[in-house]
Design a protein around this motif. Structure first.
Motif, PDB file in Angstrom:
ATOM      1  N   CYS A 117      28.698  50.573  40.978  1.00  0.00           N
ATOM      2  CA  CYS A 117      27.288  50.555  40.561  1.00  0.00           C
ATOM      3  C   CYS A 117      26.782  49.126  40.462  1.00  0.00           C
ATOM      4  O   CYS A 117      25.686  48.800  40.941  1.00  0.00           O
ATOM      5  N   GLY A 118      27.595  48.260  39.816  1.00  0.00           N
ATOM      6  CA  GLY A 118      27.198  46.864  39.671  1.00  0.00           C
ATOM      7  C   GLY A 118      27.031  46.175  41.013  1.00  0.00           C
ATOM      8  O   GLY A 118      26.068  45.424  41.231  1.00  0.00           O
ATOM      9  N   GLY A 119      27.965  46.436  41.947  1.00  0.00           N
ATOM     10  CA  GLY A 119      27.873  45.827  43.270  1.00  0.00           C
ATOM     11  C   GLY A 119      26.649  46.300  44.028  1.00  0.00           C
ATOM     12  O   GLY A 119      25.990  45.515  44.731  1.00  0.00           O
ATOM     13  N   THR A 120      26.323  47.581  43.884  1.00  0.00           N
ATOM     14  CA  THR A 120      25.149  48.128  44.566  1.00  0.00           C
ATOM     15  C   THR A 120      23.864  47.532  44.010  1.00  0.00           C
ATOM     16  O   THR A 120      22.943  47.179  44.771  1.00  0.00           O
ATOM     17  N   ILE A 121      23.800  47.409  42.687  1.00  0.00           N
ATOM     18  CA  ILE A 121      22.621  46.815  42.059  1.00  0.00           C
ATOM     19  C   ILE A 121      22.466  45.354  42.477  1.00  0.00           C
ATOM     20  O   ILE A 121      21.362  44.878  42.781  1.00  0.00           O
ATOM     21  N   LEU A 122      23.581  44.632  42.475  1.00  0.00           N
ATOM     22  CA  LEU A 122      23.547  43.225  42.885  1.00  0.00           C
ATOM     23  C   LEU A 122      23.022  43.102  44.319  1.00  0.00           C
ATOM     24  O   LEU A 122      22.163  42.242  44.614  1.00  0.00           O
ATOM     25  N   ALA A 123      23.512  43.962  45.205  1.00  0.00           N
ATOM     26  CA  ALA A 123      23.066  43.928  46.597  1.00  0.00           C
ATOM     27  C   ALA A 123      21.590  44.306  46.708  1.00  0.00           C
ATOM     28  O   ALA A 123      20.840  43.729  47.516  1.00  0.00           O
ATOM     29  N   ALA A 124      21.154  45.275  45.865  1.00  0.00           N
ATOM     30  CA  ALA A 124      19.741  45.673  45.894  1.00  0.00           C
ATOM     31  C   ALA A 124      18.839  44.514  45.503  1.00  0.00           C
ATOM     32  O   ALA A 124      17.708  44.408  45.990  1.00  0.00           O
ATOM     33  N   GLY A 125      19.341  43.634  44.623  1.00  0.00           N
ATOM     34  CA  GLY A 125      18.562  42.456  44.234  1.00  0.00           C
ATOM     35  C   GLY A 125      18.340  41.478  45.364  1.00  0.00           C
ATOM     36  O   GLY A 125      17.499  40.577  45.260  1.00  0.00           O
ATOM     37  N   CYS A 126      19.114  41.650  46.430  1.00  0.00           N
ATOM     38  CA  CYS A 126      18.963  40.777  47.598  1.00  0.00           C
ATOM     39  C   CYS A 126      18.181  41.447  48.724  1.00  0.00           C
ATOM     40  O   CYS A 126      18.096  40.901  49.839  1.00  0.00           O
ATOM     41  N   SER A 127      17.637  42.632  48.464  1.00  0.00           N
ATOM     42  CA  SER A 127      16.891  43.359  49.496  1.00  0.00           C
ATOM     43  C   SER A 127      15.643  42.587  49.905  1.00  0.00           C
ATOM     44  O   SER A 127      14.985  41.944  49.075  1.00  0.00           O
ATOM     45  N   ASN A 128      15.312  42.712  51.178  1.00  0.00           N
ATOM     46  CA  ASN A 128      14.113  42.034  51.679  1.00  0.00           C
ATOM     47  C   ASN A 128      13.105  42.991  52.290  1.00  0.00           C
ATOM     48  O   ASN A 128      12.034  42.559  52.722  1.00  0.00           O
ATOM     49  N   ASN A 129      13.437  44.278  52.338  1.00  0.00           N
ATOM     50  CA  ASN A 129      12.505  45.237  52.923  1.00  0.00           C
ATOM     51  C   ASN A 129      12.731  46.628  52.343  1.00  0.00           C
ATOM     52  O   ASN A 129      13.712  46.871  51.627  1.00  0.00           O
ATOM     53  N   LYS A 130      11.845  47.516  52.677  1.00  0.00           N
ATOM     54  CA  LYS A 130      11.884  48.879  52.145  1.00  0.00           C
ATOM     55  C   LYS A 130      13.138  49.622  52.580  1.00  0.00           C
ATOM     56  O   LYS A 130      13.743  50.365  51.787  1.00  0.00           O
ATOM     57  N   ALA A 131      13.563  49.449  53.827  1.00  0.00           N
ATOM     58  CA  ALA A 131      14.726  50.175  54.332  1.00  0.00           C
ATOM     59  C   ALA A 131      15.981  49.833  53.548  1.00  0.00           C
ATOM     60  O   ALA A 131      16.772  50.715  53.182  1.00  0.00           O
ATOM     61  N   ALA A 132      16.190  48.549  53.286  1.00  0.00           N
ATOM     62  CA  ALA A 132      17.368  48.128  52.522  1.00  0.00           C
ATOM     63  C   ALA A 132      17.309  48.683  51.099  1.00  0.00           C
ATOM     64  O   ALA A 132      18.320  49.140  50.547  1.00  0.00           O
ATOM     65  N   ARG A 155      19.419  52.560  47.041  1.00  0.00           N
ATOM     66  CA  ARG A 155      19.134  53.629  46.088  1.00  0.00           C
ATOM     67  C   ARG A 155      19.977  54.876  46.404  1.00  0.00           C
ATOM     68  O   ARG A 155      20.498  55.535  45.503  1.00  0.00           O
ATOM     69  N   LEU A 156      20.128  55.181  47.680  1.00  0.00           N
ATOM     70  CA  LEU A 156      20.960  56.314  48.076  1.00  0.00           C
ATOM     71  C   LEU A 156      22.423  56.091  47.685  1.00  0.00           C
ATOM     72  O   LEU A 156      23.086  56.996  47.164  1.00  0.00           O
ATOM     73  N   ILE A 157      22.919  54.901  47.927  1.00  0.00           N
ATOM     74  CA  ILE A 157      24.309  54.589  47.587  1.00  0.00           C
ATOM     75  C   ILE A 157      24.515  54.650  46.076  1.00  0.00           C
ATOM     76  O   ILE A 157      25.510  55.215  45.595  1.00  0.00           O
ATOM     77  N   LEU A 158      23.579  54.108  45.320  1.00  0.00           N
ATOM     78  CA  LEU A 158      23.696  54.098  43.864  1.00  0.00           C
ATOM     79  C   LEU A 158      23.757  55.518  43.307  1.00  0.00           C
ATOM     80  O   LEU A 158      24.548  55.810  42.396  1.00  0.00           O
ATOM     81  N   GLY A 159      22.953  56.415  43.847  1.00  0.00           N
ATOM     82  CA  GLY A 159      22.965  57.801  43.382  1.00  0.00           C
ATOM     83  C   GLY A 159      24.306  58.467  43.614  1.00  0.00           C
ATOM     84  O   GLY A 159      24.833  59.155  42.736  1.00  0.00           O
ATOM     85  N   PHE A 160      24.879  58.258  44.790  1.00  0.00           N
ATOM     86  CA  PHE A 160      26.171  58.885  45.092  1.00  0.00           C
ATOM     87  C   PHE A 160      27.273  58.315  44.204  1.00  0.00           C
ATOM     88  O   PHE A 160      28.127  59.061  43.710  1.00  0.00           O
ATOM     89  N   VAL A 161      27.258  57.013  43.981  1.00  0.00           N
ATOM     90  CA  VAL A 161      28.279  56.392  43.140  1.00  0.00           C
ATOM     91  C   VAL A 161      28.167  56.899  41.704  1.00  0.00           C
ATOM     92  O   VAL A 161      29.164  57.243  41.059  1.00  0.00           O
ATOM     93  N   GLU A 162      26.950  56.989  41.194  1.00  0.00           N
ATOM     94  CA  GLU A 162      26.761  57.431  39.815  1.00  0.00           C
ATOM     95  C   GLU A 162      27.124  58.900  39.612  1.00  0.00           C
ATOM     96  O   GLU A 162      27.429  59.322  38.489  1.00  0.00           O
TER      97      GLU A 162
END
Length: 509
Positions: A133-148, A153-160
């Motif tokens: 979860c932490g790794g996914t959130i960290l990566a989301a903080g580096c997103s630059n567009n809607k697709a990323a 968000r999809l990955i975070l839901g499955f992990v949680e």
């Protein structure tokens, strides 16, 4: 009918006195005789001492994991205030779709992780999920567009979806204290709203630091903290009761396992601890899963919508984005006390459905106050009070619904399926709740407030009241047969295989 012959009264007495009067099951089985002997040995203070020992070793790491995963999830509302939607080039509809995606993969993954939760130890699984979860959130903080953003968000839901903690608690605690302990554990989820707001307030002071917006700092730093905590938890996270533990003696371990088998539903037939696919699948046709699960869905719509939108609603009262972050914390602090009081009352008085109806009514009152006063400068105090009441009504409902499922679904396979299925209904509620507070209707949100209040009234006031009458009728019908008649008709193995359908099983209500 006197209490002497009333199964519900006997069930409440057995829970209140913590099995001071052991339930008669089958005096000819070695295992049950062993259980009766252990009940004698673990009367009163000794059992309470054992429960306190479990509290110290089980609850803190589980609470921390739950709190951090909820912080990772709930900070999306704070991120929006500090430029995430604008930086990613998203419209209001795009943003709501992003909120919904997490719940889709969570709902898809929950039934499978529920089955795996029964088969695999939690010692490394839960810290690993927190790190993911932490790794996914960290990566989301580096997103630059809607697709990323959507992908993370999809990955975070499955992990949680693998965060299957309620079932873990049901294996360690007896039915008479499960709701209280689950409420204590749920403090992590409740207080996470306050922690998220306060952390976001502090971290957001870095807004535009090194050229990065505040939302990126929020995601990257909170994700990094989650990863560090996950590594540390690997060294202290306990496994299942079946595994050996230095802090539990073999005798205590045996007692924990047996009381989990014989106390749920004051079960006079015992329930199996083995994983059985047929038993697992049977939960999905049981009214004792479907009715509380629908009630959970109806309140989940409101609570997720509330948590996602609260910072925006507070900002609409005339506060700055930074002040709105800080002011979003007190409602969650108040909710923490409400969760504790509700859990204590539920186990103290054994009135499970009442502990759904009362908080649900408080939530409806809070929503009505917010709906009436939001966007009116002269009624800021009334609106903020409504926020407090809504939080105090929403958050006690989850532990109570979970305890009803744990108490009224016998057999660990069926119980794990019911709790996993509950997550599915909850996440479907999250999908709807992510899309009812429409930015085009700000700051009044008639659809958001109307849908939230309507579903709470129907699902938690009306439906659960009907469930109370239904369970009472089933218990009364079972009381018409004596235990001698039942045992003359069924063998001990048949009664155990029936689970909560056994005529000896008394449902909680």
């Amino acid at each position: 009918m006197s209490n002497k012959h009333d199964p519900e009264a006997l069930a409440i007495e057995d829970e209140k006195h913590q099995l001071d009067v052991p339930i008669v099951v089958d005096a000819h089985t070695e295992e049950y005789q062993e259980y009766l002997n252990l009940c004698e040995d673990f009367r009163g203070e000794r059992e309470q001492k054992l429960n306190r020992k479990i509290d110290w070793h089980i609850l803190p790491p589980l609470m921390l994991i739950y709190m951090m995963t909820y912080v990772d999830r709930s900070n999306v509302g704070n991120a929006r205030l500090f430029g995430a939607q604008k930086d990613l080039g998203m419209s209001g509809t795009d943003w709501n779709i992003g909120l919904s995606l997490l719940f889709v993969t969570f709902a898809v993954g929950a039934p499978f992780t529920a089955a795996l939760g029964k088969k695999y130890t939690t010692r490394f699984k839960l810290p690993l999920l927190l790190a993911a979860c932490g790794g996914t959130i960290l990566a989301a903080g580096c997103s630059n567009n809607k697709a990323a953003w959507y992908a993370f968000r999809l990955i975070l839901g499955f992990v949680e979806s693998g965060k299957f903690i309620a079932y873990v608690l049901s294996t360690w605690y007896s039915s008479n204290i499960f709701t209280t302990r689950y409420s204590w554990f749920y403090f992590g989820a409740t207080i996470s709203g306050a922690v998220s707001g306060l952390l976001a307030y502090g971290i957001a002071q870095l807004d535009y630091h090194w050229g990065y917006r505040g939302w990126r700092w929020i995601y990257v730093l909170e994700g990094f903290v989650s990863i560090i905590l996950a590594i540390l938890l690997c060294f202290v996270m306990p496994g299942t009761p079946e595994a050996s533990h230095k802090w539990v003696t073999p005798e205590e371990q045996r007692f924990i396992l047996l009381r989990g088998k014989y106390t749920y539903g004051t079960d006079k037939s015992g329930n199996s601890s083995e994983f059985k696919l047929k038993e697992y699948l049977s939960a999905w046709t049981s009214p004792h899963f479907l009715v509380p699960a629908f009630s959970m869905f109806s309140f989940a719509v409101g609570i997720f919508a509330f948590s996602f939108t609260l910072p925006t609603i507070i900002a609409s009262m005339g506060f700055t984005a930074a002040a709105a972050q800080g002011l979003s914390a007190p409602p969650y602090v108040a909710a923490t006390f409400a969760v504790w009081i509700s859990g204590w009352a539920s186990d103290r008085y054994k009135k499970r459905v009442l502990m759904v109806v009362v908080p649900a009514f408080v939530a409806v009152v809070g929503l009505a106050m917010m709906w009436f006063s939001v966007g009116k400068p002269k009624l800021v105090g009334l609106c903020y009070t409504g926020c407090m009441l809504a939080a105090m009504g929403f958050y006690p409902l989850s532990p109570t619904h979970t305890s009803i499922l744990a108490l009224n679904n016998a057999g660990q396979s069926k119980r794990s399926a019911a709790m996993g299925g509950l997550l599915v209904f909850t996440q479907v509620g999250g999908v709807l709740g992510s899309n009812i507070y429409l930015s085009s209707q700000a700051p009044y949100y008639p659809v958001g407030f109307g849908v939230s209040a309507g579903l709470i009234i129907f699902g938690n006031l009306i439906v659960m009241t009907g469930y109370w009458f239904y369970v009472g009728a089933v218990n009364k019908k079972r009381a018409a047969m004596t235990e001698e008649e039942i045992r003359a008709r069924y063998t001990s193995d048949e009664l155990e295989a029936m689970g909560d359908k056994s005529p000896l099983y008394i449902y909680s209500r």
